[in-house]
Design an enzyme around this catalytic site. Structure first.
Site, PDB file in Angstrom:
ATOM      1  N   SER A  31       3.650   6.018   4.584  1.00 64.02           N
ATOM      2  CA  SER A  31       4.907   6.009   5.316  1.00 64.02           C
ATOM      3  C   SER A  31       5.220   4.654   5.937  1.00 64.02           C
ATOM      4  CB  SER A  31       4.871   7.072   6.401  1.00 64.02           C
ATOM      5  OG  SER A  31       4.666   8.340   5.814  1.00 64.02           O
ATOM      6  N   LYS A  76      -2.955   9.096  18.189  1.00 60.92           N
ATOM      7  CA  LYS A  76      -3.235  10.278  19.021  1.00 60.92           C
ATOM      8  C   LYS A  76      -2.658  10.117  20.429  1.00 60.92           C
ATOM      9  CE  LYS A  76      -7.193  12.156  16.534  1.00 60.92           C
ATOM     10  NZ  LYS A  76      -6.505  13.036  15.597  1.00 60.92           N
ATOM     11  N   GLU A  98       0.576  -1.503  -7.013  1.00 60.54           N
ATOM     12  CA  GLU A  98      -0.136  -0.385  -7.636  1.00 60.54           C
ATOM     13  C   GLU A  98       0.796   0.785  -7.871  1.00 60.54           C
ATOM     14  OE1 GLU A  98      -4.421  -0.471  -5.434  1.00 60.54           O
ATOM     15  OE2 GLU A  98      -2.728   0.427  -4.407  1.00 60.54           O
ATOM     16  N   GLY A 151       0.831  -1.192   0.000  1.00 58.57           N
ATOM     17  CA  GLY A 151       0.000   0.000   0.000  1.00 58.57           C
ATOM     18  C   GLY A 151       0.867   1.243   0.000  1.00 58.57           C
TER      19      GLY A 151
END
Lengths: 499, 499
Positions: free
Chosen positions: A267, A403, A289, A264
């Site tokens: 990062s 987070k 891809e 994919g």
């Protein structure tokens, strides 16, 4: 005029016009098919002029692409309120906001499926295709630029074709594309691709010259993409993966070069692929891809022998390096239409190892790739489903918390399911790797909690799982509590029970 | 001895022994691969003797099959506590109970994937394959019985092979099977099947005679399956579907014969296919898993020209009719290994219309095929994912309510996701048909609620959807309430808010 020499079928040079003239072909209500995939290879001048025009003369189009677009084209068109419907993928912050507000209808689709969906009437016909080109050959073939996307399909299925000759693309790119378009059903033949490096098509897109309604010259370059440097967590993820692959090879379960790899975009994936640099693997191949910087790093270091993709999404410095030395890459890379790069037939035949990034996954191995808190679209499923379902080994990676620890990426139940536990073989976080192959849901839960979850959430996950098991079931859950972690986060900004 | 003449490779006749002798090959801890798919074509004598034996001499096996087994074999083995692990599908009430109690580890898998999973080490090797056979040919090929399942793969990948010569199977069945086994990767070639009726393999399973360790003679017949007669609701579902197909053909979006059809197993699917009897469609074809009575009814009435499946699961009367007149069906049906009948490569190439039954679906079109109240396994995903993901048009059908209205099959959020909204094109209940192609989630919700939901639940669904939209998102939800319908049902036996 700069660029005219790239139109080598001389009779077509008469069709050169300004973007302002060309957009007259695009009517209010039109379905527009734009080249572009992974932020590379999009037509630029025509859609940007259309966006400016729409500010004064409101119009609404359905926008179909390969995948995400560079040059903020989705954002600009959205600011002009020109997009009423969008598929199959986008990654623009402004458009995302409009989608989540219900202002733009977004059809989030498996990237491999769109061409057949148009060809066989599950989606409307394309009215106007706008396709970026490196050149038009003497025999009228359109040579794509940094991506193939759905361009060949749009050209085939459009009423009108607008070509954007991209003067910023080095002409040496001609020859890197391999355009194969499956025939319409019935009587469709097998796709004759047996190895990642096979060439099965033509160097350009076939089109009858009279279908080309306009040619526009473009001087805006593709967007540059810089990846975050690997951090401690992404390096740890890479390390777990490399160890897993080494063990599989040692056991005789994977070939020495692992088989073709898919990754994919982003990062984490970039860090994982950088991990191969310092591994003992050789003769690696990609069938993926998006070819990112890390692909070319692996080719440069001699680790990778071939990379097949649908687009090249590079940083400026990498793009420069690649273009200046393109002769040495030319027999090591190929760009294909997404109908081929992401095709289930090929993915299963080749036995690909697929590595994609999860937003969150649950204790049974279901994966959410798209929806924050189960409701808000991040980008889209992209090709993750195409590869995950058909891969030899389907892997998802994620940092275990987000987070600052307020969000656990490992939850009792995903708030949105993009990939079901049936399809997921391996999950990896910085804490460890859970090999789920051949395990039932209850066994998967133990492994995922023990190996992948962040230590701060492990007790709460175990507590949920154990109480759920008391109620029984193949996939034990406490339905009244299953999504409470997400609800709590929405309410308090923290998933922790005790927060 | 009855059946010896079916072993036409005479040298193999020495290997005939009793089932009691043969089961000595099956050790505690063994992985056993059993023929059988859709309740047809299973080996019977050997597993039933094993079950009896295990009552006295405890042993635990991992049981792999094609799919579900007839003759209550799963149940008998489970009663003897002989199954520790089971894949890829089952449909036995007793085993289901053990699975949901966490006593048997059940790996619920896409049926097309198991062969590759064993071949390429995602699942353990098969120790002993037990395969029902109509005959063994002069050159040693094993002719399957009423199903192909994973038998060819088990034979290829097993240490020992036990053949059960099934004397109850009419020898005329020889020739109906088409056995094609993809090569191991790399260098795997495309599967050369272009039309539903193509023959691409051999009539039997290739095996070297020394791999056959035992031959047992069997006199137990396959189980008979009687379908419920269509009722008012299933007839209404069929009517909506036929109207949809007629409109698609009229619009030029589907060919006159619709393209190859797949149908899930069960009474609703049976009713839908019976609906074709009274339609104007001709030259219908099937490319499916299980050929049921309705397949042969359509062939008899001249509506269907060809049916490809993996098994024949018939009522006694239909089986009799088919066997007595087999010559007239012989060029109209073929049975294939599930790796081919359910193969994504073929399903996408042919452009199949897939019709499967949902347990429940949600307002956005996600489908639960397997888990009652999100936790308890019903049967398994079977081939529904293989077909749904790759179909030209993926359809799910369900009655809009169950348990006299206490359960709505249309819910705010499915309690378990087997098929995501990305994969679902059309949903049908007795109330109507929602064509979801090209629609965004919010649009899907309006259609599903208006057209599919039961009138008694429509207001509550609309109320949920509208309140969710106020919070925003691509897929609006109220996470704290999304699964409350299921939780309420578990608590009170009724999903209605007001109940």
């Amino acid at each position: 005029m700069n660029g005219l020499d790239r139109i080598r079928l001389v009779s077509l040079r008469d069709k050169v016009m300004s973007a302002e003239q060309a957009i007259e072909l695009i009517q209010d209500g039109a379905v527009v098919g734009l080249s572009g995939f992974g932020g590379a290879g999009e037509a630029k001048t025509v859609p940007l002029v259309l966006a400016e025009h729409a500010k004064q003369h409101p119009l609404k189009i359905t926008l179909a692409t390969g995948a995400s677009l560079g040059n903020k084209i989705d954002g600009r068109l959205n600011e002009a309120h020109a997009i009423v419907r969008r598929y199959p993928y986008q990654a623009d912050p402004g458009l995302r906001k409009a989608i989540n507000a219900g202002e733009v209808m977004y059809i989030d689709q498996h990237l491999s499926e769109m061409a057949d969906n148009i060809r066989h009437h599950n989606l409307p016909r394309i009215n106007v295709a706008v396709i970026a080109a490196t050149a038009i050959t003497e025999d009228g073939q359109i040579i794509p630029t940094g991506s193939c996307g759905n361009s060949a399909n749009f050209v085939e299925m459009a009423d009108h074709v607008i070509i954007e000759i991209d003067n910023t693309i080095h002409p040496i790119l001609e020859g890197v594309h391999d355009i194969y378009v499956p025939k319409a059903r019935p009587n469709r033949a097998p796709i004759p691709l047996i190895h990642a490096g096979d060439r099965i098509g033509t160097v350009g897109i076939q089109v009858s010259p009279e279908k080309i309604s306009a040619i526009v010259l473009n001087d805006l370059p593709d967007t540059s993409f810089n990846m975050d440097e690997p951090d401690q967590d992404t390096l740890a993820i890479a390390k777990h993966l490399i160890q897993f692959f080494e063990a599989e090879v040692a056991a005789g379960h994977l070939p020495q070069n692992l088989g073709p790899l898919q990754s994919g975009v982003g990062s984490i994936a970039n860090a994982v692929f950088s991990g191969f640099e310092h591994s003992n693997f050789h003769h690696l191949e990609m069938y993926s891809e998006v070819l990112q910087d890390c692909t070319f790093d692996l080719i440069d270091s001699g680790k990778m022998t071939f990379a097949s993709g649908c687009s090249m999404t590079l940083s400026d410095s990498c793009a420069q390096r690649v273009m200046q030395n393109f002769e040495q890459y030319k027999d090591k890379i190929v760009l294909r239409p997404q109908e081929i790069s992401n095709n289930p037939e090929i993915i299963r035949r080749l036995g690909i190892i697929a590595i994609n990034t999860a937003l969150e996954f649950d204790i049974y191995g279901n994966v959410n790739s798209t929806h924050v808190s189960g409701t808000k679209m991040m980008n889209g499923i992209g090709g993750s489903g195409d590869f995950t379902r058909h891969a030899h080994i389907a892997i998802f990676v994620s940092k275990s918390v987000a987070k600052g620890g307020a969000i656990s990426s490992v939850v009792p139940m995903v708030s949105h399911t993009d990939h079901t536990e049936h399809d997921i073989d391996v999950l990896v976080t910085e804490n460890g790797l859970a090999d789920l192959r051949g395990l039932a849901p209850r066994e998967r839960a133990r492994k995922i909690i023990d190996l992948c979850a962040h230590p701060d959430y492990r007790d709460e996950l175990n507590d949920y799982f154990e109480r759920a098991c008391q109620r029984g079931g193949q996939t034990p859950h406490l339905l009244e509590e299953a999504l409470s972690w997400h609800a709590k986060f929405e309410e308090t900004g923290n998933m922790h029970k005790t927060a």
